[in-house]
Design a protein around this motif. Structure first.
Motif, PDB file in Angstrom:
ATOM      1  N   LYS A  16       0.647  -1.047   0.233  1.00  0.00           N
ATOM      2  CA  LYS A  16      -0.335   0.332   0.483  1.00  0.00           C
ATOM      3  C   LYS A  16       0.732   1.141   0.065  1.00  0.00           C
ATOM      4  O   LYS A  16       1.538   1.974   0.626  1.00  0.00           O
ATOM      5  N   GLU A  17       1.550   1.570  -1.527  1.00  0.00           N
ATOM      6  CA  GLU A  17       1.922   2.813  -1.040  1.00  0.00           C
ATOM      7  C   GLU A  17       1.287   4.039  -2.791  1.00  0.00           C
ATOM      8  O   GLU A  17       0.529   3.489  -2.882  1.00  0.00           O
ATOM      9  N   ALA A  18       0.807   4.973  -2.803  1.00  0.00           N
ATOM     10  CA  ALA A  18       0.199   6.347  -2.994  1.00  0.00           C
ATOM     11  C   ALA A  18       0.564   5.535  -4.883  1.00  0.00           C
ATOM     12  O   ALA A  18      -0.046   6.059  -5.931  1.00  0.00           O
TER      13      ALA A  18
ATOM     14  N   LEU B 257      -0.081   3.121 -10.261  1.00  0.00           N
ATOM     15  CA  LEU B 257      -0.107   2.325 -11.206  1.00  0.00           C
ATOM     16  C   LEU B 257      -1.097   1.182 -11.679  1.00  0.00           C
ATOM     17  O   LEU B 257      -1.525   1.473 -12.674  1.00  0.00           O
ATOM     18  N   ILE B 258      -2.430   1.227 -10.660  1.00  0.00           N
ATOM     19  CA  ILE B 258      -3.022   0.188 -10.405  1.00  0.00           C
ATOM     20  C   ILE B 258      -4.497   1.132 -11.538  1.00  0.00           C
ATOM     21  O   ILE B 258      -4.989   0.273 -12.237  1.00  0.00           O
TER      22      ILE B 258
ATOM     23  N   PHE C 241       4.040  -7.117  -8.422  1.00  0.00           N
ATOM     24  CA  PHE C 241       3.228  -6.578  -9.929  1.00  0.00           C
ATOM     25  C   PHE C 241       4.285  -6.722 -10.828  1.00  0.00           C
ATOM     26  O   PHE C 241       5.739  -5.989 -10.297  1.00  0.00           O
ATOM     27  N   ASP C 242       4.606  -6.712 -11.943  1.00  0.00           N
ATOM     28  CA  ASP C 242       5.082  -6.603 -13.195  1.00  0.00           C
ATOM     29  C   ASP C 242       4.889  -5.654 -14.124  1.00  0.00           C
ATOM     30  O   ASP C 242       3.375  -5.720 -14.925  1.00  0.00           O
ATOM     31  N   ILE C 243       5.691  -5.008 -13.895  1.00  0.00           N
ATOM     32  CA  ILE C 243       4.544  -3.781 -15.048  1.00  0.00           C
ATOM     33  C   ILE C 243       5.359  -3.578 -16.160  1.00  0.00           C
ATOM     34  O   ILE C 243       6.508  -3.396 -15.945  1.00  0.00           O
ATOM     35  N   ASN C 244       4.620  -3.187 -17.338  1.00  0.00           N
ATOM     36  CA  ASN C 244       5.157  -2.962 -18.868  1.00  0.00           C
ATOM     37  C   ASN C 244       4.223  -1.565 -18.801  1.00  0.00           C
ATOM     38  O   ASN C 244       3.466  -1.322 -18.996  1.00  0.00           O
TER      39      ASN C 244
END
Length: 465
Positions: A80-82, A87-88, A300-303
């Motif tokens: 839980k970070e801003a 990103l979500i 989370f793996d985010i592109n």
């Protein structure tokens, strides 16, 4: 290429800020720092075009131009970070908003059972964005007998840690209260004061409040039936009162909202410690993969896909450091998997949630950088491994059975968590494989748009403390 001291990977820092105008970093940006994990980098790529003039010696022609793309991949703990919330929101095209019951609910409070019984309606049949769940902390507004009023003789300051009220008799020795839209936690009380207060709790903003403003109690839901809420905290008798419940959950529903942001990538140990900066603007999340293992932290793996890049720090940049919340894990109490509201009959191993926006940069004549990032479509699916114990999954696949899926992930320290909710899913595949000496099923389920919710999925942020 000169020989220089190599940057330390563990000292790389990524910071985010939302953009009000796409591809425009706000002036004096107030960045939120992102928790860093190894393997997170953004980069620039030049897609060069070569002259197609045919030469007799079979050699290629010269470079005549090419577009520049910016983006990269981030691996972050599920925490839980801003910046993680940003990103979500970008990944599913929504924004996190508070969960509040629809309108006031008329009912009766009973001290004997710590209950609120509604006169009409059904708690279990509420809309998805107003439904309450066991474990929710709810601020109970509109109830005079359960609550109290401010009695400070003036205006309550936004930084006051002792709050004077008419009476604290109907409140527990420690807990939380709601004043207007601000949640406040407290560690102790006397007859007319809440003491050891933390202002702006549960992701709200500390504010000033006028004297005599209502102070509402916060209670924890122990059980729910169609008409009755039972709480852990004591109640007092109160009849025919209209109450509104606000939960400590926020929801982000998949939609079409665009969340663009700037990412600052800093190599903090270069340039004699002052850092080397790369600024990637007009960024969006193209794909997000959430991995929830049976042990170890969830990630989370985010592109990312974006529009342009700069190579120096933006003037007057400020930074909000990570709060330091504990990462979430699949083995923490409160983490669970629900199929149609109940735990599955088989043991499920590591789960993956895959979200794909199919976004792409678009280039126009006269610029090497993208002029926009197209929206694309939104797909969501879940993959998990289940031990093969019967033919239930096989039969469900053959029959085309639809089901609802919820994955709750929590952290050990505060109880913060994410709930990933898919109201309507269908199985796409069921592949048998060996897991040690056990036969397992590699299941993939595709999320379909649900008419009631109006989307394929939504994410809930559960604020534990």
């Amino acid at each position: 290429m000169s020989l220089v001291a190599a940057a330390a990977e563990r000292l790389v820092k990524h910071s985010l800020i939302k953009e009000n105008t796409r591809d425009t970093t706000p002036a004096s940006p107030a960045y939120n720092v992102l928790p860093h994990m190894p393997g997170s980098f953004l980069q620039v790529t030049v897609n060069q075009e070569i002259s197609e003039i045919a030469l007799g010696d079979r050699q290629d022609g010269e470079v005549i131009g090419g577009t520049i793309t910016s983006g990269g991949s981030l691996k972050v703990p599920m925490v839980k970070e801003a910046a993680v919330q940003t990103l979500i929101e970008s990944a599913i095209g929504g924004t996190f908003g508070s969960l509040v019951t629809s309108g006031s609910i008329t009912g009766t409070w009973a001290a004997s059972g710590k209950t609120f019984t509604r006169a009409a309606g059904d708690f279990t049949a509420a809309a998805y964005n107003a439904i309450l769940k066991v474990g929710d902390k709810v601020a109970c507004a509109g109830t005079a007998s359960q609550g109290t009023t401010l009695n400070v003789g003036g205006t309550l300051a936004s930084n006051a840690t002792s709050i004077t009220v008419s009476s604290t008799a109907n409140f527990p020795s420690s807990g939380a209260i709601l004043i207007e839209s601000e949640w406040i936690s407290y560690t102790s009380k006397d007859s007319t004061h809440f003491l050891g207060c933390t202002r702006g709790a549960f992701d709200t903003t500390a504010a000033t409040h006028a004297d005599t403003t209502a102070v509402s109690p916060v209670k924890t839901i122990a059980s729910i039936t169609q008409t009755v809420l039972t709480f852990n905290e004591a109640c007092v008798n109160e009849s025919s009162v209209a109450t509104t419940f606000t939960a400590n959950r926020k929801q982000c529903v998949a939609g079409t909202a665009r969340t663009f942001f700037t990412v600052e990538q800093q190599f903090t140990d270069l340039n004699s410690g002052s850092g080397l900066f790369e600024i990637f603007s007009g960024q969006e999340v193209n794909t997000l993969q959430a991995t929830i293992p049976t042990s170890g932290q969830a990630t989370f793996d985010i592109n990312l896909v974006g529009m342009s890049i700069a190579t120096s720090q933006v003037a007057s940049s400020t930074y909000t450091a990570v709060v330091g919340n504990a990462p979430m894990a699949g083995s923490v109490t409160g983490t669970k998997l629900l199929v149609n509201g109940s735990a599955p009959s088989t043991c499920v191993e590591t789960m993956q949630i895959n979200l794909n926006n199919y976004r792409a940069p678009k280039f126009g004549v006269g610029s090497r950088y993208a002029c926009l990032v197209e929206q694309g479509k939104f797909d969501a699916e879940a993959q998990f491994t289940a031990y093969f114990v019967d033919g239930t999954q096989r039969d469900a696949i053959i029959a085309g059975t639809r089901f609802a899926l919820e994955i709750w992930v929590r952290d050990q320290k505060s109880g913060h968590g994410f709930n990933f909710v898919f109201p309507r899913m269908s199985y796409r595949s069921d592949q048998k494989s060996a897991s040690g000496q056990t036969v397992a099923e590699q299941l993939t389920a595709y999320a379909e748009r649900d008419a009631t919710v109006g989307s394929k999925m939504y994410v809930e942020l559960y604020i534990g403390a």
